[in-house]
Write a protein that holds these residues in place. Structure first.
Motif, PDB file in Angstrom:
ATOM      1  N   THR A 115      71.937   4.060  20.791  1.00 42.77           N
ATOM      2  CA  THR A 115      73.032   4.179  21.760  1.00 42.77           C
ATOM      3  C   THR A 115      72.472   4.622  23.105  1.00 42.77           C
ATOM      4  OG1 THR A 115      73.551   6.514  21.420  1.00 42.77           O
ATOM      5  CG2 THR A 115      74.568   4.946  19.896  1.00 42.77           C
ATOM      6  N   ARG A 116      73.305   4.512  24.098  1.00 40.14           N
ATOM      7  CA  ARG A 116      72.968   5.040  25.426  1.00 40.14           C
ATOM      8  C   ARG A 116      73.858   6.251  25.749  1.00 40.14           C
ATOM      9  NH1 ARG A 116      70.127   1.357  28.959  1.00 40.14           N
ATOM     10  NH2 ARG A 116      69.660  -0.538  27.804  1.00 40.14           N
ATOM     11  N   TRP A 117      74.370   6.865  24.708  1.00 36.03           N
ATOM     12  CA  TRP A 117      75.238   8.018  24.888  1.00 36.03           C
ATOM     13  C   TRP A 117      74.442   9.165  25.516  1.00 36.03           C
ATOM     14  CZ3 TRP A 117      77.733   8.296  19.349  1.00 36.03           C
ATOM     15  CH2 TRP A 117      78.552   7.175  19.165  1.00 36.03           C
ATOM     16  N   PRO A 118      75.104   9.959  26.337  1.00 32.71           N
ATOM     17  CA  PRO A 118      74.425  11.142  26.882  1.00 32.71           C
ATOM     18  C   PRO A 118      74.053  12.113  25.746  1.00 32.71           C
ATOM     19  CG  PRO A 118      76.577  10.802  27.932  1.00 32.71           C
ATOM     20  CD  PRO A 118      76.468   9.805  26.830  1.00 32.71           C
ATOM     21  N   LEU A 119      73.002  12.892  25.960  1.00 29.11           N
ATOM     22  CA  LEU A 119      72.509  13.806  24.928  1.00 29.11           C
ATOM     23  C   LEU A 119      73.594  14.744  24.385  1.00 29.11           C
ATOM     24  CD1 LEU A 119      70.162  14.781  23.207  1.00 29.11           C
ATOM     25  CD2 LEU A 119      69.513  16.323  25.093  1.00 29.11           C
ATOM     26  N   PRO A 120      74.441  15.339  25.229  1.00 26.50           N
ATOM     27  CA  PRO A 120      75.482  16.214  24.648  1.00 26.50           C
ATOM     28  C   PRO A 120      76.419  15.470  23.692  1.00 26.50           C
ATOM     29  CG  PRO A 120      75.265  16.631  27.006  1.00 26.50           C
ATOM     30  CD  PRO A 120      74.433  15.427  26.704  1.00 26.50           C
ATOM     31  N   VAL A 121      76.741  14.236  23.981  1.00 27.01           N
ATOM     32  CA  VAL A 121      77.602  13.448  23.089  1.00 27.01           C
ATOM     33  C   VAL A 121      76.879  13.173  21.777  1.00 27.01           C
ATOM     34  CG1 VAL A 121      78.801  11.234  22.790  1.00 27.01           C
ATOM     35  CG2 VAL A 121      78.916  12.434  24.995  1.00 27.01           C
ATOM     36  N   ARG A 122      75.599  12.846  21.873  1.00 31.27           N
ATOM     37  CA  ARG A 122      74.814  12.604  20.647  1.00 31.27           C
ATOM     38  C   ARG A 122      74.723  13.877  19.802  1.00 31.27           C
ATOM     39  NH1 ARG A 122      70.917  10.015  24.260  1.00 31.27           N
ATOM     40  NH2 ARG A 122      69.434  11.637  23.667  1.00 31.27           N
ATOM     41  N   LYS A 123      74.547  15.021  20.444  1.00 32.09           N
ATOM     42  CA  LYS A 123      74.450  16.287  19.702  1.00 32.09           C
ATOM     43  C   LYS A 123      75.772  16.633  19.019  1.00 32.09           C
ATOM     44  CE  LYS A 123      70.685  18.558  22.162  1.00 32.09           C
ATOM     45  NZ  LYS A 123      70.317  19.756  22.945  1.00 32.09           N
ATOM     46  N   TRP A 124      76.894  16.466  19.720  1.00 26.51           N
ATOM     47  CA  TRP A 124      78.196  16.756  19.111  1.00 26.51           C
ATOM     48  C   TRP A 124      78.505  15.769  17.991  1.00 26.51           C
ATOM     49  CZ3 TRP A 124      81.005  20.929  19.005  1.00 26.51           C
ATOM     50  CH2 TRP A 124      80.867  21.869  20.013  1.00 26.51           C
ATOM     51  N   THR A 125      78.101  14.516  18.162  1.00 23.05           N
ATOM     52  CA  THR A 125      78.309  13.513  17.113  1.00 23.05           C
ATOM     53  C   THR A 125      77.478  13.875  15.883  1.00 23.05           C
ATOM     54  OG1 THR A 125      78.761  11.822  18.775  1.00 23.05           O
ATOM     55  CG2 THR A 125      78.171  11.054  16.552  1.00 23.05           C
ATOM     56  N   THR A 126      76.242  14.295  16.113  1.00 23.75           N
ATOM     57  CA  THR A 126      75.376  14.726  15.014  1.00 23.75           C
ATOM     58  C   THR A 126      75.997  15.898  14.266  1.00 23.75           C
ATOM     59  OG1 THR A 126      73.374  13.949  16.100  1.00 23.75           O
ATOM     60  CG2 THR A 126      73.118  15.735  14.514  1.00 23.75           C
ATOM     61  N   THR A 127      76.548  16.861  15.002  1.00 24.42           N
ATOM     62  CA  THR A 127      77.202  18.009  14.370  1.00 24.42           C
ATOM     63  C   THR A 127      78.392  17.555  13.534  1.00 24.42           C
ATOM     64  OG1 THR A 127      76.450  19.503  16.098  1.00 24.42           O
ATOM     65  CG2 THR A 127      78.394  20.190  14.827  1.00 24.42           C
ATOM     66  N   ALA A 128      79.198  16.634  14.074  1.00 26.97           N
ATOM     67  CA  ALA A 128      80.361  16.116  13.330  1.00 26.97           C
ATOM     68  C   ALA A 128      79.914  15.401  12.057  1.00 26.97           C
ATOM     69  CB  ALA A 128      81.182  15.181  14.213  1.00 26.97           C
ATOM     70  N   ILE A 129      78.850  14.636  12.149  1.00 22.38           N
ATOM     71  CA  ILE A 129      78.319  13.938  10.965  1.00 22.38           C
ATOM     72  C   ILE A 129      77.856  14.965   9.925  1.00 22.38           C
ATOM     73  CG2 ILE A 129      76.417  12.489  10.121  1.00 22.38           C
ATOM     74  CD1 ILE A 129      76.683  10.929  12.822  1.00 22.38           C
ATOM     75  N   GLY A 130      77.132  15.991  10.373  1.00 20.61           N
ATOM     76  CA  GLY A 130      76.661  17.027   9.452  1.00 20.61           C
ATOM     77  C   GLY A 130      77.800  17.750   8.765  1.00 20.61           C
ATOM     78  N   LEU A 131      78.808  18.155   9.539  1.00 20.19           N
ATOM     79  CA  LEU A 131      79.961  18.850   8.955  1.00 20.19           C
ATOM     80  C   LEU A 131      80.717  17.957   7.982  1.00 20.19           C
ATOM     81  CD1 LEU A 131      81.336  20.736  12.091  1.00 20.19           C
ATOM     82  CD2 LEU A 131      80.179  21.752  10.111  1.00 20.19           C
ATOM     83  N   SER A 132      80.867  16.688   8.324  1.00 17.44           N
ATOM     84  CA  SER A 132      81.623  15.783   7.447  1.00 17.44           C
ATOM     85  C   SER A 132      80.852  15.426   6.185  1.00 17.44           C
ATOM     86  CB  SER A 132      82.038  14.521   8.206  1.00 17.44           C
ATOM     87  OG  SER A 132      80.900  13.765   8.564  1.00 17.44           O
ATOM     88  N   THR A 133      79.551  15.649   6.187  1.00 19.27           N
ATOM     89  CA  THR A 133      78.725  15.372   5.005  1.00 19.27           C
ATOM     90  C   THR A 133      78.869  16.465   3.945  1.00 19.27           C
ATOM     91  OG1 THR A 133      77.120  14.185   6.380  1.00 19.27           O
ATOM     92  CG2 THR A 133      76.338  14.947   4.246  1.00 19.27           C
ATOM     93  N   ILE A 134      79.138  17.687   4.361  1.00 24.65           N
ATOM     94  CA  ILE A 134      79.147  18.830   3.443  1.00 24.65           C
ATOM     95  C   ILE A 134      80.031  18.616   2.212  1.00 24.65           C
ATOM     96  CG2 ILE A 134      79.718  21.293   3.204  1.00 24.65           C
ATOM     97  CD1 ILE A 134      78.802  21.600   6.171  1.00 24.65           C
ATOM     98  N   PRO A 135      81.285  18.196   2.355  1.00 20.10           N
ATOM     99  CA  PRO A 135      82.113  18.060   1.145  1.00 20.10           C
ATOM    100  C   PRO A 135      81.585  17.026   0.141  1.00 20.10           C
ATOM    101  CG  PRO A 135      83.474  17.921   3.131  1.00 20.10           C
ATOM    102  CD  PRO A 135      82.053  17.925   3.573  1.00 20.10           C
ATOM    103  N   PHE A 136      80.836  16.051   0.625  1.00 20.28           N
ATOM    104  CA  PHE A 136      80.348  14.997  -0.254  1.00 20.28           C
ATOM    105  C   PHE A 136      79.086  15.372  -1.020  1.00 20.28           C
ATOM    106  CE2 PHE A 136      82.806  12.830   3.048  1.00 20.28           C
ATOM    107  CZ  PHE A 136      83.716  12.163   2.260  1.00 20.28           C
ATOM    108  N   ILE A 137      78.379  16.387  -0.562  1.00 19.97           N
ATOM    109  CA  ILE A 137      77.120  16.747  -1.234  1.00 19.97           C
ATOM    110  C   ILE A 137      77.271  17.883  -2.233  1.00 19.97           C
ATOM    111  CG2 ILE A 137      75.744  15.917   0.725  1.00 19.97           C
ATOM    112  CD1 ILE A 137      75.191  18.895   1.415  1.00 19.97           C
ATOM    113  N   ILE A 138      78.368  18.623  -2.171  1.00 21.17           N
ATOM    114  CA  ILE A 138      78.504  19.834  -2.987  1.00 21.17           C
ATOM    115  C   ILE A 138      78.447  19.543  -4.485  1.00 21.17           C
ATOM    116  CG2 ILE A 138      80.063  21.730  -3.600  1.00 21.17           C
ATOM    117  CD1 ILE A 138      80.986  21.662  -0.628  1.00 21.17           C
ATOM    118  N   LYS A 139      79.342  18.705  -4.987  1.00 23.50           N
ATOM    119  CA  LYS A 139      79.393  18.437  -6.438  1.00 23.50           C
ATOM    120  C   LYS A 139      78.102  17.807  -6.958  1.00 23.50           C
ATOM    121  CE  LYS A 139      83.500  19.846  -7.722  1.00 23.50           C
ATOM    122  NZ  LYS A 139      83.716  20.862  -8.729  1.00 23.50           N
TER     123      LYS A 139
END
Length: 167
Positions: A115-139
């Motif tokens: 992407t050509r997204w600005p770094l802050p957008v990429r960082k916030w997107t990465t954080t959202a991806i990480g948070l949304s992954t948590i419920p799927f890895i627990i079990k």
């Protein structure tokens, strides 16, 4: 005797209440790694480690109470503490922390390459991806750690298939 299972089952503060979420603190810290100082990530590991230790101590106290003053009390308490601590350290801290760290690192890298997204957008997107992954890895992680311990450590002290750590 109360035949209602809801009334006869004792509430485990470390597994059945909001306190359980403290065990996920390091996953949240890893998800926010791109946005916060690294000291905050390490602090999240501190919170999770305190949770793991408190749960292990609690299970040791319960084993001591259940076993009374009979022979083998020390061994039973040690098994309860070690089993809980190792299980929680792997299932709540080490494996999920590593998993979220790698998901976020890969996400940030791929977003930078595709992407050509600005770094802050990429960082916030990465954080959202990480948070949304948590419920799927627990079990899957919980089940894998149960299998690992049932296949190794629990064979040493005869605790295989205990199922104590289902969440």
């Amino acid at each position: 005797m109360d035949s209602n299972p809801e009334h006869s089952k004792e509430v485990d503060i470390y597994r059945d209440t909001w306190v359980r979420f403290l065990g996920y603190a390091n996953e949240v810290g890893e998800a926010f790694r791109a946005l916060v100082p690294v000291g905050m990530v390490w602090a999240s590991y501190g919170v999770a480690t305190v949770y793991v230790t408190a749960d292990a101590v609690d299970k040791g106290k319960k084993a001591a109470t259940e076993h009374g003053d009979g022979p083998g009390k020390t061994a039973q308490v040690a098994v309860a503490v070690v089993d809980t601590f190792v299980w929680q350290a792997l299932a709540s801290v080490a494996i999920p922390g590593f998993t979220i760290n790698r998901v976020c690192a890969a996400s940030l890298y791929m977003l930078g390459r595709t992407t050509r997204w600005p770094l802050p957008v990429r960082k916030w997107t990465t954080t959202a991806i990480g948070l949304s992954t948590i419920p799927f890895i627990i079990k899957p992680i919980d089940r894998s750690v149960d299998f690992l311990l049932d296949s190794s450590l629990r064979k040493v002290y005869g605790g295989g298939g205990s199922g104590k750590h289902d969440s």
